[in-house]
Scaffold this motif. Structure first.
Motif, short mmCIF file in Angstrom:
data_model
loop_
_atom_site.label_atom_id
_atom_site.label_comp_id
_atom_site.label_asym_id
_atom_site.label_seq_id
_atom_site.Cartn_x
_atom_site.Cartn_y
_atom_site.Cartn_z
N GLN A 1 0.69 -1.30 -0.03
CA GLN A 1 0.10 0.05 0.05
C GLN A 1 0.88 1.28 0.04
O GLN A 1 2.14 1.34 0.33
CB GLN A 1 -1.04 0.07 1.18
CG GLN A 1 -0.18 0.17 2.44
CD GLN A 1 -1.10 0.06 3.69
OE1 GLN A 1 -2.14 -0.43 3.66
NE2 GLN A 1 -0.53 0.62 4.73
N PRO A 2 0.41 2.37 -0.54
CA PRO A 2 1.20 3.60 -0.49
C PRO A 2 1.39 4.12 0.90
O PRO A 2 0.72 3.92 1.74
CB PRO A 2 0.36 4.66 -1.36
CG PRO A 2 -0.60 3.71 -2.16
CD PRO A 2 -0.87 2.46 -1.25
N LEU A 3 2.85 4.51 1.15
CA LEU A 3 3.23 5.02 2.57
C LEU A 3 2.33 6.41 2.45
O LEU A 3 2.23 7.16 1.62
CB LEU A 3 4.61 4.96 2.52
CG LEU A 3 5.40 3.78 2.77
CD1 LEU A 3 6.92 4.13 2.66
CD2 LEU A 3 4.87 2.91 4.03
N ASP A 4 1.94 6.49 3.73
CA ASP A 4 1.37 7.94 3.94
C ASP A 4 2.39 8.94 4.44
O ASP A 4 2.66 9.34 5.67
CB ASP A 4 0.42 7.97 5.20
CG ASP A 4 -0.50 9.15 5.55
OD1 ASP A 4 -0.08 10.26 4.78
OD2 ASP A 4 -1.24 9.15 6.21
N ARG A 5 2.96 9.61 3.60
CA ARG A 5 4.01 10.57 3.59
C ARG A 5 3.35 11.87 4.38
O ARG A 5 4.19 12.57 5.29
CB ARG A 5 4.56 11.17 2.29
CG ARG A 5 5.48 10.27 1.57
CD ARG A 5 5.83 10.33 0.16
NE ARG A 5 6.80 9.30 -0.19
CZ ARG A 5 6.57 8.21 -0.61
NH1 ARG A 5 5.46 7.59 -0.51
NH2 ARG A 5 7.61 7.57 -1.02
N THR A 6 2.12 12.11 4.29
CA THR A 6 1.72 13.28 5.21
C THR A 6 1.75 13.10 6.77
O THR A 6 1.63 13.73 7.52
CB THR A 6 0.23 13.52 4.72
OG1 THR A 6 -0.41 12.49 5.18
CG2 THR A 6 0.09 14.04 3.33
N ALA A 7 1.78 11.48 7.13
CA ALA A 7 1.70 11.22 8.77
C ALA A 7 3.13 11.19 9.19
O ALA A 7 3.41 10.98 10.32
CB ALA A 7 1.03 9.91 8.65
N LEU B 1 8.12 7.38 8.32
CA LEU B 1 7.71 6.51 6.94
C LEU B 1 8.40 4.98 7.80
O LEU B 1 8.15 3.90 7.17
CB LEU B 1 8.68 6.70 5.86
CG LEU B 1 7.87 8.02 5.23
CD1 LEU B 1 8.77 8.41 4.06
CD2 LEU B 1 6.57 7.94 4.92
N GLN C 1 5.94 3.05 9.76
CA GLN C 1 5.11 2.71 9.09
C GLN C 1 5.53 1.34 8.26
O GLN C 1 4.72 0.24 8.28
CB GLN C 1 4.65 3.54 7.85
CG GLN C 1 3.81 4.90 8.21
CD GLN C 1 3.51 5.75 7.27
OE1 GLN C 1 2.61 5.20 6.38
NE2 GLN C 1 3.63 7.12 7.16
#
Length: 499
Positions: A11-17, A20, A23
């Motif tokens: 799944q795409p990593l949530d860069r806004t959170a 990394l 995650q």
């Protein structure tokens, strides 16, 4: 064979959170635990996975290192990294250490029954904590190894705020969190900042009576003129304060130290009104309020403060371990600049690998699980202690109302004329380490004893309290009347730091 790196881009990593690395770590961990990634499966190289996910290779390396340290992955020189065989979800045991030469056993420590201020470390998660420490010691980022932020590692400040927001109802921003080595350091930091304003009332501090002796001593060292404010079963009562307006007010509202009283909502609102009227700062020392038995912990005073009046202090000494040496202050925005500058001058810094490891430990839910376990154990020990004291000592001691939480239990002698300092000294010679209530007072005190329950053994408590009762009932030769200064001084010899 090695599965292509693109297969791991589940799944795409949530860069806004942010985070990394975390995650990626949690993604692998969860899939290993649920069997999606079976034992023996080879992982792609850090370079290939970083390319597939579009992230820095160092992020992948650090995530792999954490997984190895926690036992999820195995790696050998010259071989690919593989998923470890972890059976039914339990982490593999570390290899047995090589036998060391036999040495004489250490002499047993003298008994210190019912000593307050000391958590039980027998069930401390040594192996798990060592893995987190080891992982961070080996894989600290380059920017973490510099001077960094004196206020604390951002990841830990965020983890602390997330914890206290959920458990204590704290309302703040991460930049308001200051990481320090102990509650003592946090108290000292706040006192010295607030005692240096230069106005005519800058040296006046109101403090709950009875109260924490170390806070009393630190206030004096900061040049404060202390006004004791009495309290009762509803907590400290500012309406009974008899002295000039305060610059600061020190309280333990959620679980008063040492009585265990919880400050009522009416008293809390009155306290905030007084602070607002006089421009005072409230120091809320919330040292062990995660341990409430039979009810949800009462929300912190800071959570109902809407005017930036409360500085909230917390520590990991009781809920985790004193030796970790981590505490924190959550500072009102208007004091941030002054407190941050003072912290940099003091140099009271927690080692960076400990901060990073603790942040990981908290984020992965390990601290929450440990607190839940210890809360259950402490509740049983408190109940056993209270029951035994009621059976054997009810004609001598009155048990306080604070048995619903915390690690200490306040009691008072039914005879108001005994010298609790002298009694505590004699009991210490017989293996009992309770503290005299007079030690916690600035003025005259009703005599009593403060018990610690954290290291009580429920199977032994009945016999221990029966022996205590015999000692108390055979104390005809003890001195009576108010405790002398010499007795009080002697009573602090075996005092223990609460933080």
């Amino acid at each position: 064979m090695t599965i292509p790196a693109r297969t791991f881009a589940w799944q795409p990593l949530d860069r806004t959170a942010g985070d990394l690395e975390g995650q990626l770590y949690r993604g692998f961990r969860d899939r290993i635990l649920d069997g999606t990634m079976p034992a023996g499966q080879r992982l792609p190289s850090s370079r290939h996975l970083a390319t597939a996910l579009g992230i820095a290779r160092s992020t992948v390396i650090q995530a792999y290192e954490r997984l190895k340290a926690d036992g999820y992955l195995l790696a050998q020189a010259g071989s690919a990294t593989r998923v470890a065989a972890i059976g039914t979800g339990l982490l593999p045991h570390a290899p047995e250490p090589m036998a060391s030469p036999a040495k004489p056993p250490d002499p047993p420590e003298p008994a210190r029954l019912f000593a307050p201020g000391i958590p039980d470390l027998a069930d401390f998660p040594h192996a798990s904590w060592a893995r987190y420490l080891g992982a961070r010691a080996r894989s600290l980022r380059i920017h973490d190894l510099g001077y960094g932020e004196a206020d604390g590692l951002p990841a830990l400040r965020e983890a602390i705020l997330d914890h206290v927001a959920k458990t204590r109802g704290i309302f703040a921003r991460p930049e308001q969190v200051m990481v320090v080595p102990s509650t003592r350091a946090a108290i000292n930091l706040m006192f010295h900042v607030l005692m240096r304003s230069g106005d005519a009332r800058s040296n006046v501090a109101w403090m709950e009576e009875p109260g924490y002796p170390t806070a009393q001593a630190l206030l004096r060292a900061a040049g404060a003129s202390i006004v004791p404010v009495p309290g009762d079963e509803a907590g400290v009562d500012v309406a009974r304060a008899a002295g000039p307006p305060p610059r600061l007010i020190y309280v333990t509202p959620s679980h008063q130290y040492p009585t265990g009283a919880t400050m009522s909502l009416q008293r809390r609102l009155a306290l905030l009104d007084v602070a607002q009227a006089h421009g005072a700062v409230v120091i809320e020392d919330d040292y062990d309020s995660e341990f409430q038995y039979g009810s949800r912990p009462i929300a912190a005073l800071q959570g109902i403060d809407r005017n930036g009046l409360v500085a909230y202090l917390g520590t990991f000494s009781k809920i985790f371990a004193p030796g970790v040496r981590v505490a924190y202050a959550i500072v009102p925005p208007r004091l941030l600049e002054k407190v941050s500058a003072a912290l940099q001058l003091q140099g009271a810094v927690v080692p960076i690998h400990i901060q990073a490891a603790l942040a990981d430990f908290m984020r992965d839910g390990r601290l929450r699980g440990y607190v839940r376990k210890m809360k259950s154990l402490y509740a049983a020990r408190m109940a056993a202690s209270v029951a035994a004291l009621q059976r054997h000592c009810s004609d001598i001691l009155q048990i306080g109302e604070g048995a619903a939480g915390g690690l200490q239990l306040a009691t008072w002698f039914r005879d108001p004329d005994v010298d609790d300092g002298a009694i505590a000294q004699r009991l210490l010679a017989n293996g009992f380490a309770m503290q005299p209530m007079s030690r916690f007072h600035l003025g005259p005190a009703r005599p009593g004893l403060v018990f610690g329950i954290a290291r009580v053994v429920p199977a032994h408590v009945e016999a221990d309290v029966a022996r205590l009762a015999q000692l108390l009932k055979s104390g005809g030769g003890w001195s009576t009347g108010p405790a002398s200064p010499e007795a009080l001084a002697a009573g602090t010899v075996h005092g223990l730091p609460r933080e």
